[in-house]
Structure formats: structure tokens, C-alpha cells
Motif scaffolding. Sequence first.
Motif, PDB file in Angstrom:
ATOM      1  N   TYR A 820       0.852  -0.728   0.142  1.00 55.19           N
ATOM      2  CA  TYR A 820       0.145  -0.343  -0.120  1.00 55.19           C
ATOM      3  C   TYR A 820       1.344   1.214   0.201  1.00 55.19           C
ATOM      4  CZ  TYR A 820      -3.918   3.078   1.420  1.00 55.19           C
ATOM      5  OH  TYR A 820      -4.703   4.557   0.793  1.00 55.19           O
ATOM      6  N   LYS A 821       0.598   2.006  -0.765  1.00 54.39           N
ATOM      7  CA  LYS A 821       1.850   2.866  -1.192  1.00 54.39           C
ATOM      8  C   LYS A 821       1.467   4.445  -0.730  1.00 54.39           C
ATOM      9  CE  LYS A 821       4.662   5.505  -4.198  1.00 54.39           C
ATOM     10  NZ  LYS A 821       5.551   6.025  -3.500  1.00 54.39           N
ATOM     11  N   ILE A 822       2.075   4.608   0.125  1.00 54.93           N
ATOM     12  CA  ILE A 822       1.713   6.150   0.312  1.00 54.93           C
ATOM     13  C   ILE A 822       3.165   7.148   0.348  1.00 54.93           C
ATOM     14  CG2 ILE A 822       0.209   5.546   2.002  1.00 54.93           C
ATOM     15  CD1 ILE A 822       2.336   6.286   4.620  1.00 54.93           C
ATOM     16  N   PRO A 823       2.131   7.973   0.657  1.00 47.94           N
ATOM     17  CA  PRO A 823       3.618   9.761  -0.296  1.00 47.94           C
ATOM     18  C   PRO A 823       4.875   9.471   0.422  1.00 47.94           C
ATOM     19  CG  PRO A 823       1.027  10.740  -0.870  1.00 47.94           C
ATOM     20  CD  PRO A 823       1.077   9.270   0.110  1.00 47.94           C
ATOM     21  N   GLY A 824       6.383   9.627  -0.295  1.00 47.36           N
ATOM     22  CA  GLY A 824       7.577   9.464   0.909  1.00 47.36           C
ATOM     23  C   GLY A 824       7.789  11.115   0.680  1.00 47.36           C
ATOM     24  N   ILE A 825       9.351  11.177   1.075  1.00 50.85           N
ATOM     25  CA  ILE A 825       9.692  12.771   0.574  1.00 50.85           C
ATOM     26  C   ILE A 825       9.879  12.990  -0.873  1.00 50.85           C
ATOM     27  CG2 ILE A 825      11.894  11.626   1.276  1.00 50.85           C
ATOM     28  CD1 ILE A 825      11.840  14.042   3.412  1.00 50.85           C
ATOM     29  N   GLY A 826      10.318  12.120  -1.780  1.00 53.70           N
ATOM     30  CA  GLY A 826      10.602  12.521  -2.652  1.00 53.70           C
ATOM     31  C   GLY A 826       9.484  12.511  -3.474  1.00 53.70           C
ATOM     32  N   ASP A 827       8.055  12.353  -3.075  1.00 55.43           N
ATOM     33  CA  ASP A 827       6.915  12.978  -4.110  1.00 55.43           C
ATOM     34  C   ASP A 827       6.455  14.225  -3.253  1.00 55.43           C
ATOM     35  OD1 ASP A 827       6.626  10.098  -4.911  1.00 55.43           O
ATOM     36  OD2 ASP A 827       6.293   9.657  -3.466  1.00 55.43           O
ATOM     37  N   ILE A 828       6.897  15.044  -2.826  1.00 60.45           N
ATOM     38  CA  ILE A 828       6.635  16.346  -2.519  1.00 60.45           C
ATOM     39  C   ILE A 828       6.993  17.213  -3.153  1.00 60.45           C
ATOM     40  CG2 ILE A 828       6.597  17.094  -0.227  1.00 60.45           C
ATOM     41  CD1 ILE A 828       5.340  15.041  -0.139  1.00 60.45           C
ATOM     42  N   PRO A 829       5.929  18.481  -3.355  1.00 56.81           N
ATOM     43  CA  PRO A 829       5.898  19.846  -4.109  1.00 56.81           C
ATOM     44  C   PRO A 829       6.664  20.326  -3.125  1.00 56.81           C
ATOM     45  CG  PRO A 829       4.051  19.123  -3.810  1.00 56.81           C
ATOM     46  CD  PRO A 829       4.521  18.011  -3.582  1.00 56.81           C
ATOM     47  N   GLU A 830       7.298  21.349  -3.953  1.00 61.51           N
ATOM     48  CA  GLU A 830       7.406  22.951  -2.939  1.00 61.51           C
ATOM     49  C   GLU A 830       5.583  23.676  -3.108  1.00 61.51           C
ATOM     50  OE1 GLU A 830      10.136  24.366  -2.630  1.00 61.51           O
ATOM     51  OE2 GLU A 830      11.367  23.636  -3.810  1.00 61.51           O
ATOM     52  N   MET A 831       5.580  23.886  -1.824  1.00 62.99           N
ATOM     53  CA  MET A 831       4.411  24.258  -0.882  1.00 62.99           C
ATOM     54  C   MET A 831       4.397  25.717  -0.831  1.00 62.99           C
ATOM     55  SD  MET A 831       2.852  21.155   0.559  1.00 62.99           S
ATOM     56  CE  MET A 831       4.109  19.887   0.963  1.00 62.99           C
ATOM     57  N   GLN A 832       3.394  26.121  -1.282  1.00 58.79           N
ATOM     58  CA  GLN A 832       3.222  27.949  -0.796  1.00 58.79           C
ATOM     59  C   GLN A 832       1.726  28.450  -0.168  1.00 58.79           C
ATOM     60  OE1 GLN A 832       4.093  31.616  -2.796  1.00 58.79           O
ATOM     61  NE2 GLN A 832       2.822  31.937  -2.516  1.00 58.79           N
ATOM     62  N   ILE A 833       1.426  28.128   1.005  1.00 61.85           N
ATOM     63  CA  ILE A 833       0.470  28.224   1.483  1.00 61.85           C
ATOM     64  C   ILE A 833       0.384  29.964   2.318  1.00 61.85           C
ATOM     65  CG2 ILE A 833      -1.593  27.242   3.295  1.00 61.85           C
ATOM     66  CD1 ILE A 833      -0.459  25.281   1.893  1.00 61.85           C
ATOM     67  N   ASP A 834      -1.037  30.783   2.300  1.00 62.45           N
ATOM     68  CA  ASP A 834      -1.548  31.600   2.156  1.00 62.45           C
ATOM     69  C   ASP A 834      -2.730  31.897   2.596  1.00 62.45           C
ATOM     70  OD1 ASP A 834       0.521  32.915   0.751  1.00 62.45           O
ATOM     71  OD2 ASP A 834      -0.561  33.526  -0.592  1.00 62.45           O
ATOM     72  N   PHE A 835      -2.761  32.051   3.960  1.00 63.71           N
ATOM     73  CA  PHE A 835      -4.610  32.784   4.713  1.00 63.71           C
ATOM     74  C   PHE A 835      -4.741  33.116   4.611  1.00 63.71           C
ATOM     75  CE2 PHE A 835      -1.406  29.874   7.432  1.00 63.71           C
ATOM     76  CZ  PHE A 835      -2.227  28.552   6.781  1.00 63.71           C
ATOM     77  N   LEU A 836      -5.989  33.741   4.498  1.00 62.40           N
ATOM     78  CA  LEU A 836      -7.065  34.733   4.093  1.00 62.40           C
ATOM     79  C   LEU A 836      -7.363  35.231   4.678  1.00 62.40           C
ATOM     80  CD1 LEU A 836      -8.340  34.139   0.461  1.00 62.40           C
ATOM     81  CD2 LEU A 836      -5.109  35.857   1.218  1.00 62.40           C
ATOM     82  N   GLU A 837      -7.110  35.493   6.570  1.00 63.80           N
ATOM     83  CA  GLU A 837      -7.577  35.758   7.796  1.00 63.80           C
ATOM     84  C   GLU A 837      -9.445  36.789   7.996  1.00 63.80           C
ATOM     85  OE1 GLU A 837      -4.735  35.658  11.516  1.00 63.80           O
ATOM     86  OE2 GLU A 837      -3.539  36.040  10.041  1.00 63.80           O
ATOM     87  N   GLU A 838      -9.903  36.797   7.029  1.00 62.85           N
ATOM     88  CA  GLU A 838     -11.163  37.074   6.978  1.00 62.85           C
ATOM     89  C   GLU A 838     -12.545  36.385   7.378  1.00 62.85           C
ATOM     90  OE1 GLU A 838     -10.892  38.618   3.050  1.00 62.85           O
ATOM     91  OE2 GLU A 838     -11.403  37.410   1.812  1.00 62.85           O
ATOM     92  N   GLY A 839     -13.464  37.230   7.550  1.00 60.26           N
ATOM     93  CA  GLY A 839     -14.397  36.246   7.877  1.00 60.26           C
ATOM     94  C   GLY A 839     -15.410  35.471   9.142  1.00 60.26           C
ATOM     95  N   PHE A 840     -14.275  35.486   9.644  1.00 58.13           N
ATOM     96  CA  PHE A 840     -15.090  35.010  11.002  1.00 58.13           C
ATOM     97  C   PHE A 840     -15.372  35.727  12.441  1.00 58.13           C
ATOM     98  CE2 PHE A 840     -14.490  31.714   7.653  1.00 58.13           C
ATOM     99  CZ  PHE A 840     -15.337  31.054   8.040  1.00 58.13           C
ATOM    100  N   GLU A 841     -15.157  37.063  11.966  1.00 56.69           N
ATOM    101  CA  GLU A 841     -15.136  38.451  13.135  1.00 56.69           C
ATOM    102  C   GLU A 841     -16.396  37.369  14.097  1.00 56.69           C
ATOM    103  OE1 GLU A 841     -15.134  39.226   9.461  1.00 56.69           O
ATOM    104  OE2 GLU A 841     -12.926  39.403   9.637  1.00 56.69           O
ATOM    105  N   PHE A 842     -17.456  37.021  14.234  1.00 57.05           N
ATOM    106  CA  PHE A 842     -17.852  37.567  14.560  1.00 57.05           C
ATOM    107  C   PHE A 842     -17.974  36.025  15.284  1.00 57.05           C
ATOM    108  CE2 PHE A 842     -19.115  34.483  11.083  1.00 57.05           C
ATOM    109  CZ  PHE A 842     -19.584  33.165  11.389  1.00 57.05           C
ATOM    110  N   VAL A 843     -17.492  34.899  15.193  1.00 61.77           N
ATOM    111  CA  VAL A 843     -16.686  34.188  15.771  1.00 61.77           C
ATOM    112  C   VAL A 843     -15.983  34.271  17.150  1.00 61.77           C
ATOM    113  CG1 VAL A 843     -15.608  31.722  15.417  1.00 61.77           C
ATOM    114  CG2 VAL A 843     -16.998  32.535  13.790  1.00 61.77           C
ATOM    115  N   LYS A 844     -16.093  33.769  18.177  1.00 60.64           N
ATOM    116  CA  LYS A 844     -14.927  33.741  19.223  1.00 60.64           C
ATOM    117  C   LYS A 844     -13.966  33.587  19.377  1.00 60.64           C
ATOM    118  CE  LYS A 844     -18.304  32.362  23.134  1.00 60.64           C
ATOM    119  NZ  LYS A 844     -18.691  32.139  24.569  1.00 60.64           N
TER     120      LYS A 844
END
Length: 890
Positions: A820-844
Amino acid sequence: MSETIKTNVNGNPRTYEVDLGASALEVIRDQEGLTGTKLVCGTGVCGACTVLVDNEPVCSCLLPATQLEGKQVQTVEYHDQDNLHPIQRAFMACDGLQCGYCTPGFINEGIAFYEQWKKASHKQPPTREEVAEAMAGHLCRCGAYVGIYEAIQRACAGEFDADQIPEHPRVDSLPKVTGKAKYTADVKLPGQLTGKIFRSTYAHGTITKLDLSAARQMPGVKAVIRLLEEDVFYYYDQPLAAVAAETAAQAEAALTAIQFEYTPLPVILDPDEARKPDAPQLYADPKNIPGAGEGGGLPGKWEGNVRRTTFSLSASKRSKARKVVEKAASGSGQYFKGSFFTPTQLHTCLEPHCAVADWKDGKLVLYASTQGLALTAREVAKHYELPPENVRVYSDFIGGGFGSKINPKTATFTAISLSKEAGAPVAMILSRPEELIDSGSRPAARMDVEIGSNADGSAPAFKMDAYGAGGFSSGSNIADIAGMIYKGIPRDIHDYDVLTNFSPGCPFRGPSGPASCFSLEQAVDQLAHDAQVDPIDFRTGYDTNKEHESLYKWVKDLPVWKNRKRPEEKDGRFRTGIGVSFINWLHLLVPSTEVEVEVNRTGIFVKNAVQDMGQGSKSVLAKAVAEVFEISPQDVKVVVGDSILPYGPTSGGSRTATSIYPAAKAAARKVKDRMIGDLAKQNNWKNAAQEGNGIRYDGGKVRWQEAWEQVQGSIKEKVKRGGNAGMNPLGLLPLGDGLRIGKKRGRGCYVIEVEVDTLLGKIRVTNVWGAMRIGKIFVPAMARSQCYGGVIQGIGYALYEDRYHDPNTGQVLTRGLEDYKIPGIGDIPEMQIDFLEEGFEFVKEKGIGLAELATMPVAAAVANAVFNATGFRPDRAPILPENLIQGLSV
Ligand code: FES
């Protein structure tokens, strides 16, 4: 037969009496008690058991114990807190870990690599490819590879040579990099017995004989119990009985003495066969099928082996949808019709499902590898009719769960029942094959989709019939999740469960979502392509949801998106493609979550009966308190993983951080205010108030660390999380675990780049850009790490993972990590994640959960990228080379 060997472990001379068949791992763990070395695959594939023998990394699960004769053995415990190796420091600083179960193996391999790199006097740190090659023998199911790359490169560059613990974002990384973290599989109680399970050897039948008497007479056996109460069994390898014995070998031997006979019943393995009107009905009363499949279990109606949901949360304008699609199909618009198929994905937690139970005098102490501590305590007390106060459950470190360890299952109930019977503690740890065949899975699915629009791509509508195949379970809601992705698009959707003779499925991160995206997001992509419209412009043409606007803008602003070409503009053997997919997930929370913060002379503590399976709940709790006191999260002592602590949420469904963080923060504020008041009174301070990391008063200032040494007794405050200012009316539904649905959903998308080798059919994911819109990010490093892990599991689903079985018997063949093959370290791309910190101002505290969003759209974005690269539309995941080559040749 045994032999005496002399060896040296972590600098200590040792003499052992070892069985000739014993592995070095058994000696290290069982005789030396060094549980930092982990047993995961047992076949030398995953590297978790790696130790250094004469400074060379070796898989101790394969090494005969006799081979340790005259050797110097070094385990992860060799470098402790006062003697950390630069690699350990680097893993802490770069967050090269999540649950930590694979970490000791990576650390030892990393140490060997670092030492050899230093010896060779390289001027430059190793490249990504060099690290990937060195770490190729190690697997991390959480997907901590990004941090691992960084850790090894920066350590080799000498950044962690200074003898000091570096800043590190994860508060429990030190015990994980030193092997001190104790997982359930590491628990060893005095007099502990070993449990083993006897399983069926056919896929469906009526038991005519299950004789346990001979097993009871076997040496060392202390308990033998029947697990299956009814006479009919429904899948190959279904648990039927269990034994507990003094040693694992004795328990295994006792299993062979169990006499099992059965009368075969019809077996159906193919869901399409199970759906046929004349198919034999597999379950006499399917209403009693476990609701262990994916999703929340919307109401439904059974017919034969098929359950059709009778209620949808997200269907909209059904008859209009049908009309639009019919009109487009008749040739007066854009039209796409297709069936998509997704695989059975196995959770593959590196720590298997396991429990150690100690039942004594009507009281139960349970160590369980669980995501749901309070839930487990409650369900176990109910099942065994014990008063809740007589059950205590511990679960401090957990080696991965991903949804499969929410409810107590076979391992837990078997350990408890055996302990009750034997009158002694019993450990029940699933073997790797058992983990892969019967610990839950993301059900396979078939989605029949039709989508149509006007000729210019405007005013689309779609129909979807989704068939989840979770074996001996139900609860699919793929179409319903697909229906939630966009507002303003008519949709006629139906969910079905199809029963077959396989083990039950269970929720897997983003339950149902990957299949929803794989089908709908590909259909949308195809229609946009056919209409010659940019896929984002296509969506903005119909999507009336304002919350998507920032995500659409984010995609359109990406240079890689701006430069995207159509598939027909590409040629050559290697082709690059760019794909996108969107998704959303409910804002789930547990208002009854209660967090206690305490200050006493020894420091500041935060307590909650939550568990941390690597997603970082300990770090979230510490950060909440640290923010209030303006101290480092490392200065906050986090106490979790014990069911008698204040009520904690199950770690799952993206409910955890948004439940614990606000309560922790509120409790910390209360404690702070009380502390300032008490100390001002006690010391006669005038105008005392917080100033940064301490208390300012007329004439002086004390830092918190000095201040709490002056606290008399302790100051404690416990705060319940409660709801938000507004709640979704669905939040009133009586969902389990006190779970509630908040207003609005978290939303996210991935843009993915692939490179396709059109000659060999190989697909490589090269770059991922992600944007998540979930409001405030509590601990950015943990959130980023969740996204990386989600992407990596999504790549596995898109390209590699599937459960294979013998078509004649239904026996699962993917029983080891070599199959059962799961990804190994060589299968991993470069990744860039951005967080849009909006939309939940009403939440505690303004933020919600993330883990599900992080994985759901990945496979669809990969598939759309493959189409963009080649013009081949993948209808099936995993997208295998042979399917791609065949598709390209048509
Ligand atoms: Fe690697 Fe969890 S951190 S398996």
C-alpha cells in the motif's frame, strides 16, 4: 532456542539472553525498555524502527538480535534534553514532525547523514534531492516532510550546532525528538498480557462452529472470548474471537487452536454488482448496519443492498437543474456527462489502533490511541454498564488518527473484554496487516455527473448520483458535499450507500470531500474548457457566494495562473499543467469544551481533556495562554490526554482549535486578573496592572515568572467555550460529542502544477499554491503544517493509494506498507500556503478549523492539472500510469 549476546546500548554494556528468532527491535523495546524505537511495518519499508549500529542506520525490525553481538547500538534516547544532537534541534526548530511516531527513525537516519556530510566537509548544505535520497527509506503519514527537508538542510549548514534548545513552534516536540513521548503502544503495566484476534477466513458465511475450548487450554493463555455475538459474519478477516496470553507467541499459538467452521453465503465485492436489482441481499436487516461510513448519516431508505438518502442539506432547484441539463444534452448548450471513480483509501496511522486495558474491581483504567478521549470514556462506560466515574482514559501522545480513531473500535473493546475476563491488564495492538485490512477506510465511490450550461458557459446546473462503497457500513454524503461548494447553481443530487462484503469504512479527513471535488470540480473544469472560458471566470459567472471572491482574486493574481496555457498548446514528452479546485467545510465546534488555567508556585498550567494526534492542540492551548500573559508558549505547561480533566472535544472534523482556543484564552484572562488583584492586595502594590510580560505597579515591576512564585496556594479558573454570537440553525441538531455547526463555512482552494511524462505515464506534482479562508490563524506553524500534511495525503489519494483485494475471496492484498503505497519524501512538491484571515469576526477569537479543508480539493486540482497538461481527463483515482497512457492513446 536462545543465545547469550554481549552488546552496548547507548554507551551501556549489556548482556542479553535472546531467542534466535528475535529481532533487534524486540530486544531494544522489550528488554531494554527503550520505546523510542517504533514498530510500524515490520518489513523494513517505513524506517520507524531505525537505530544506529556502529554508526550505520539499520532497520531494527529486520535485524536479528544476535547480530547485535559486539556492536555499539545507538537509539533516539541516546541524545537527551541535555545532550541534543543538531539534527534533533533542527527537527524542533523547523517543525519536522507532527504526531512524532516516525520521528525517531528520521532522527537516527538524519544523524547518520549529518555526520557523514560533516565528515566530507561539504561547503554547501545538501540539495533537496540529496535529502530525499537519504531519507527515501522513511515514511511519514502525517506529511511532515517539508519541515524534515528544511531541518536536514539547515542542520547540515551548521545552523543548529550551538548547544541550546532553539525556538520551536510545537510545544511537545522535545519528548518526540528524544524518544521520551509515550504512546499507547509503549505502555507496559505490571503483569500485562498480550491480546490477539482470531478472524474469519471467508468473506460471508454462517458460523457453524467456533470452538474456543482448546485455545483455553494452551500454555500461558489467561482469557479467550468470542467477539462476534451473531452467527453471520460479513467480510474476510472479520474479528470473531480473541485470546490473551502471557506472551505474544503464546497468544498466536492459541489462535491456531480455535476451531472455526462455516456455511458460505453469497459474496459480493463489486459495488456495481451489489446494486443490481437481482443481487442477493447481503444483510437481512440493513437498518442495523453500522453507521461507520463517511459523513453524518443523513436519513435514508434501503432497497436491497442500496441505501438512498431521503434528505439533502444542499440540493437546490432540482427540477430546474434537470431541465438545464436536459436542454444542454440535447445540443443547445455546453454539456458534460461522465462517471468518476475514487479508491478505498486506508488511514495508515503509523501507530496502529491499540489499547491497554486494566479492569479491576469494577473500575477500568484504559490507555487508548484515540482521537476522542471523552467520547471513548463515555461509550466504554455505557457499553460495559460502568458508572462514568469508574472509567478513566489516558491518551497523551497519539501516532496519527486522521478520523479512524474517533470512536472506540475493535482494539479497544477487545482489550477491555479480555482484561475483564483475565483479571489482568491486556494490551491489544493491531498488527500492520490488521491495521490495513480492518481499522476503517475512506470508502471507494462512483459519481455519475451531468453538467450543462448555455453555449457560452453561462447559467450552469448539474446532476450527481454518488455511490459510496464503505463495505459493511453506510453514511456516504459525497453528492451533498459537492452541492455545498457553490451557491447559485441549481443541482439535483442524490447520495447512495452500496453494501459489499468488505470491512466497514469510517471518516477520513474531510469525509466524502475528496470524492466530491474529484467529480464536480473536474466536471466544472471540463465545461469551462469546452466553453473556452478561464475556469475562474467560469465560476464567477454563476457563483453568487461573496465569500469566494477573495479566493478567486487570489488565484487570478498568481503569476502561474496568469501564464496558464490550454492543453492543445502543449506538446513534447514532458508537459506541465496547472489545475485548480475549491472546497468548503462546516464550521464545527463543541460549546461544552471547558479549559482550566491554573497558576501556582511552580508555574502556569492549561488543562483540557483533549488529545493531540499531531495536529497541534497542545500548542494551540499554550499559545492562547501565552498570548494573554505575553510569555513564550514554552513557558506554559500543557496537561491533556486524561479523561478526568475538564471536558475536551474530540480531535476531528476541524472542531478542535476553534473549541479549545477561545476557552483557554478566556480562562487565562480571568486567572491573570485574579492574580494581579491577589498579589496587589498581598504586597500592597498600588495601581497594579499588566505591562507586557509582568505586572507593573507604583514603584516597580515583576515578571510573571517571579509573580507566580508569590502565589499562595493556587489560582484556577475554568471557562466553558460556549457558542458564538450567531449559530447556524443546524447547530441545534443533536450531533454527537456536543458538536454544533456554526454560521458560515471555511473555504479553501489549491492551484497545483504537475509535470506529466507522456511516454511513461508518470505524473509528478511539482508545485502547490494554497489559500485558506478560515479567519484568524492561532498558531501559524501548526496551520501550515496541517496544510502540508493535507496536500500530501491528497497527492497519495490522487496518484498512489488504493486497497487491492483478491477478486475471488475478498481477502485484502494490500496488507503491508510494501503493498500500500503512501507518499514518501521524494514525492513532495514545493508548497506555498496563504491564509486569508477574514470572514469570521463574529466567532469567538475570530478563527475556525482547517484540517479537513487542507486535503479535500487536492486530488481534483491534480486531475485538472493533468487535463491541462495533456488533454486527458482522468475519471479514476489514483491516476495510474497505465490509465494515463491508455487515455492519451485514444
Ligand atoms: Fe510522521 Fe506522524 S509525524 S507519522
